[in-house]
Design a protein around this motif. Structure first.
Motif, PDB file in Angstrom:
ATOM      1  N   ALA A 280       4.703  17.412  -3.296  1.00 24.10           N
ATOM      2  CA  ALA A 280       3.666  16.376  -3.281  1.00 24.10           C
ATOM      3  C   ALA A 280       4.256  14.969  -3.313  1.00 24.10           C
ATOM      4  CB  ALA A 280       2.719  16.567  -4.462  1.00 24.10           C
ATOM      5  N   ASN A 281       5.525  14.839  -3.684  1.00 21.26           N
ATOM      6  CA  ASN A 281       6.168  13.541  -3.845  1.00 21.26           C
ATOM      7  C   ASN A 281       6.056  12.654  -2.597  1.00 21.26           C
ATOM      8  OD1 ASN A 281       7.756  11.413  -4.734  1.00 21.26           O
ATOM      9  ND2 ASN A 281       9.573  12.647  -5.131  1.00 21.26           N
ATOM     10  N   PRO A 282       6.385  13.155  -1.381  1.00 27.59           N
ATOM     11  CA  PRO A 282       6.277  12.287  -0.201  1.00 27.59           C
ATOM     12  C   PRO A 282       4.868  11.734   0.030  1.00 27.59           C
ATOM     13  CG  PRO A 282       7.619  14.198   0.302  1.00 27.59           C
ATOM     14  CD  PRO A 282       7.008  14.448  -1.047  1.00 27.59           C
ATOM     15  N   GLY A 283       3.860  12.580  -0.188  1.00 30.45           N
ATOM     16  CA  GLY A 283       2.489  12.132   0.000  1.00 30.45           C
ATOM     17  C   GLY A 283       2.094  11.057  -0.985  1.00 30.45           C
ATOM     18  N   ILE A 284       2.543  11.191  -2.231  1.00 28.29           N
ATOM     19  CA  ILE A 284       2.239  10.182  -3.261  1.00 28.29           C
ATOM     20  C   ILE A 284       2.894   8.854  -2.907  1.00 28.29           C
ATOM     21  CG2 ILE A 284       2.592   9.571  -5.685  1.00 28.29           C
ATOM     22  CD1 ILE A 284       2.470  12.619  -6.296  1.00 28.29           C
ATOM     23  N   LEU A 285       4.163   8.921  -2.479  1.00 26.33           N
ATOM     24  CA  LEU A 285       4.872   7.698  -2.114  1.00 26.33           C
ATOM     25  C   LEU A 285       4.218   7.009  -0.915  1.00 26.33           C
ATOM     26  CD1 LEU A 285       8.581   8.886  -2.486  1.00 26.33           C
ATOM     27  CD2 LEU A 285       7.412   7.201  -3.910  1.00 26.33           C
ATOM     28  N   ALA A 286       3.901   7.800   0.103  1.00 27.61           N
ATOM     29  CA  ALA A 286       3.290   7.230   1.302  1.00 27.61           C
ATOM     30  C   ALA A 286       1.946   6.584   0.981  1.00 27.61           C
ATOM     31  CB  ALA A 286       3.129   8.304   2.370  1.00 27.61           C
ATOM     32  N   ALA A 287       1.154   7.231   0.138  1.00 28.62           N
ATOM     33  CA  ALA A 287      -0.149   6.685  -0.239  1.00 28.62           C
ATOM     34  C   ALA A 287      -0.007   5.378  -1.005  1.00 28.62           C
ATOM     35  CB  ALA A 287      -0.917   7.706  -1.072  1.00 28.62           C
ATOM     36  N   ALA A 288       1.129   5.216  -1.688  1.00 29.52           N
ATOM     37  CA  ALA A 288       1.370   3.981  -2.444  1.00 29.52           C
ATOM     38  C   ALA A 288       1.915   2.869  -1.563  1.00 29.52           C
ATOM     39  CB  ALA A 288       2.345   4.259  -3.589  1.00 29.52           C
ATOM     40  N   GLY A 289       2.199   3.195  -0.301  1.00 36.65           N
ATOM     41  CA  GLY A 289       2.710   2.183   0.613  1.00 36.65           C
ATOM     42  C   GLY A 289       4.207   2.159   0.780  1.00 36.65           C
ATOM     43  N   VAL A 290       4.891   3.213   0.301  1.00 40.69           N
ATOM     44  CA  VAL A 290       6.346   3.304   0.457  1.00 40.69           C
ATOM     45  C   VAL A 290       6.669   3.933   1.812  1.00 40.69           C
ATOM     46  CG1 VAL A 290       8.471   4.294  -0.471  1.00 40.69           C
ATOM     47  CG2 VAL A 290       6.664   3.534  -2.038  1.00 40.69           C
ATOM     48  N   GLU A 291       7.604   3.352   2.530  1.00 42.75           N
ATOM     49  CA  GLU A 291       8.061   3.931   3.793  1.00 42.75           C
ATOM     50  C   GLU A 291       8.982   5.100   3.479  1.00 42.75           C
ATOM     51  OE1 GLU A 291       9.422   2.128   8.041  1.00 42.75           O
ATOM     52  OE2 GLU A 291      10.643   1.502   6.323  1.00 42.75           O
ATOM     53  N   ILE A 292       8.668   6.280   4.036  1.00 44.01           N
ATOM     54  CA  ILE A 292       9.442   7.472   3.693  1.00 44.01           C
ATOM     55  C   ILE A 292      10.028   8.146   4.924  1.00 44.01           C
ATOM     56  CG2 ILE A 292       8.095   7.955   1.604  1.00 44.01           C
ATOM     57  CD1 ILE A 292       6.845  10.336   3.341  1.00 44.01           C
ATOM     58  N   ALA A 293      11.209   8.728   4.720  1.00 42.54           N
ATOM     59  CA  ALA A 293      11.797   9.668   5.659  1.00 42.54           C
ATOM     60  C   ALA A 293      12.124  10.920   4.854  1.00 42.54           C
ATOM     61  CB  ALA A 293      13.061   9.093   6.287  1.00 42.54           C
ATOM     62  N   ILE A 294      11.998  12.070   5.465  1.00 40.05           N
ATOM     63  CA  ILE A 294      12.270  13.327   4.760  1.00 40.05           C
ATOM     64  C   ILE A 294      13.608  13.878   5.221  1.00 40.05           C
ATOM     65  CG2 ILE A 294      11.485  15.722   4.444  1.00 40.05           C
ATOM     66  CD1 ILE A 294       8.619  14.694   4.564  1.00 40.05           C
ATOM     67  N   THR A 295      14.405  14.363   4.259  1.00 40.85           N
ATOM     68  CA  THR A 295      15.751  14.851   4.547  1.00 40.85           C
ATOM     69  C   THR A 295      15.974  16.255   3.995  1.00 40.85           C
ATOM     70  OG1 THR A 295      18.123  14.438   4.246  1.00 40.85           O
ATOM     71  CG2 THR A 295      16.680  13.802   2.441  1.00 40.85           C
ATOM     72  N   THR A 296      16.936  16.951   4.608  1.00 45.86           N
ATOM     73  CA  THR A 296      17.368  18.252   4.074  1.00 45.86           C
ATOM     74  C   THR A 296      18.556  18.109   3.152  1.00 45.86           C
ATOM     75  OG1 THR A 296      18.863  18.625   5.947  1.00 45.86           O
ATOM     76  CG2 THR A 296      16.618  19.524   6.121  1.00 45.86           C
ATOM     77  N   ASP A 297      19.340  17.001   3.300  1.00 45.83           N
ATOM     78  CA  ASP A 297      20.621  16.880   2.606  1.00 45.83           C
ATOM     79  C   ASP A 297      21.536  18.049   3.004  1.00 45.83           C
ATOM     80  OD1 ASP A 297      22.549  15.839   0.888  1.00 45.83           O
ATOM     81  OD2 ASP A 297      21.692  16.741  -0.920  1.00 45.83           O
TER      82      ASP A 297
END
Length: 379
Positions: A280-297
């Motif tokens: 759920a972390n990416p969705g919470i960040l995006a909703a707050a206005g944070v620009e996100i990219a998702i990684t596998t590391d």
């Protein structure tokens, strides 16, 4: 000239075209749309029933420097002999024959950022590369693309075991701050013809000049706050890597305008810093206005699961448009390569994939992949 016709084209920066054409000439996209005329003599690829998307991008991997299946011989991502190795370069350790690159292409990932590891407070220079090429020099999109730094448990453990600084979070922050003070002093002597070159300080100076971003490995919210604090002190461009607890201070990160390359979000709570890992972390960040990219590391989560992570994050609240951007246009922007990749648009590199269906459907798979308009994979 190449024409990919009849597929559902998803340009990312524009609305999807249900039955569209992508026209390619000399490795670059020349036209995208529903009413694109196919020139006589063009090689035609029938994409009817397929989805056509730009190649996916993973902004934080260890592809080629932490090779799979090679054991000790393939582990070249950490020079853990000095807390400050700002001068080491990921490009000098990448093996294009790493099987991970083939896995990446087969799963739609056509570009990655390769990072040194997180054993040192200052780990070294990162590089953005395409996933296809005989030598890494053929693959480079941007060199360097950033300077890696680590806060939290990893450098604390590595140097604590050696009974030398840094053995603590406060020691790690001090190593970083001291290095930047030396780099500031180095910059003041730029006009001195007798000044000797210092590769460490040259790398740090590029960050201070904002030529490249500071890539801050940080999982816990307190470490993220430390990363923000040091960035404010020295005025450089910051990218937060991992951000496992970033959702706890999402508003703070959003107010600073700092992007988060988040992940992996699938996996076990293998260490204390991961106790709050969440899809759920990416969705919470995006909703707050944070620009996100998702990684596998990668290889900590294999590269072929990049799109699976994205699908699961949508299931947990991330909106679909942001989800697709998080592995295409957003990482391209973070890496400073959006002029070449990340979307389907005239003038950009013809790095694209044909999917059997919606890429967010776990049953869909890559049928064909093209890099610079050349077919490099076909199922």
């Amino acid at each position: 000239m190449l024409a990919i016709v009849g597929g559902r084209v998803v340009p990312i920066e524009a609305a999807p075209v249900n039955v569209g054409t992508v026209l390619v000439d000399n490795g670059r996209i020349t036209a995208v749309g529903a009413d694109v005329a196919v020139p006589a003599g063009a090689k035609v690829v029938d994409a009817a029933g397929a989805w056509v998307l730009p190649g996916l991008i993973d902004a934080h991997t260890h592809l080629g420097v932490y090779e799979e299946g090679d054991g000790w011989a393939g582990h070249d991502m950490n020079e853990m002999t000095d807390p400050n190795t700002a001068h080491v370069r990921a490009i000098d350790a990448i093996n294009p024959a790493d099987t991970g690159f083939r896995d990446a292409i087969a799963s739609g990932v056509l570009a990655v950022n390769v990072q040194p590891g997180s054993g040192n407070p200052i780990g070294g220079l990162t590089v953005a590369v395409k996933c296809h090429g005989r030598t890494v020099d053929d693959m480079v999109l941007r060199q360097p693309s950033g300077l890696k730094s680590a806060l939290g448990e990893n450098p604390k453990r590595v140097y604590g075991d050696q009974h030398k600084m840094p053995m603590s979070r406060l020691g790690t922050a001090a190593v970083i701050r001291e290095a930047f003070v030396k780099a500031e002093n180095y910059l003041r002597g730029e006009d001195d013809p007798t000044r000797e070159r210092d590769l460490r300080l040259e790398a740090l100076a590029r960050v201070l000049r904002k030529e490249i971003p500071w890539r801050q490995h940080s999982h816990r919210a307190d470490d993220i706050a430390t990363g923000l604090r040091i960035a404010a002190e020295f005025g450089y461009d910051l990218v937060i890597d991992h951000g496992t607890e970033a959702h706890l201070i999402a508003d703070v990160i959003a107010a600073r305008g700092v992007p988060v390359v988040i992940g992996p979000v699938m996996g076990s709570r293998a260490k204390v810093e991961l106790r709050n890992v969440s899809l759920a972390n990416p969705g919470i960040l995006a909703a707050a206005g944070v620009e996100i990219a998702i990684t596998t590391d990668h290889p900590f989560l294999p590269i072929q699961h990049l799109i699976h992570q994205v699908a699961f994050c949508v299931k947990e609240g991330l909106d679909r448009e942001t989800a697709l951007r998080s592995v295409t246009l957003t990482p391209a922007r973070v890496l400073g390569i959006a002029d070449r990749v990340g979307s389907l648009a005239p003038g950009k590199d013809a790095d694209l994939c044909l999917w059997s269906g919606d890429p967010l459907d776990p049953m869909s798979r890559v049928e064909k992949a093209f890099v610079d308009g050349v077919e490099v994979f076909s199922r």
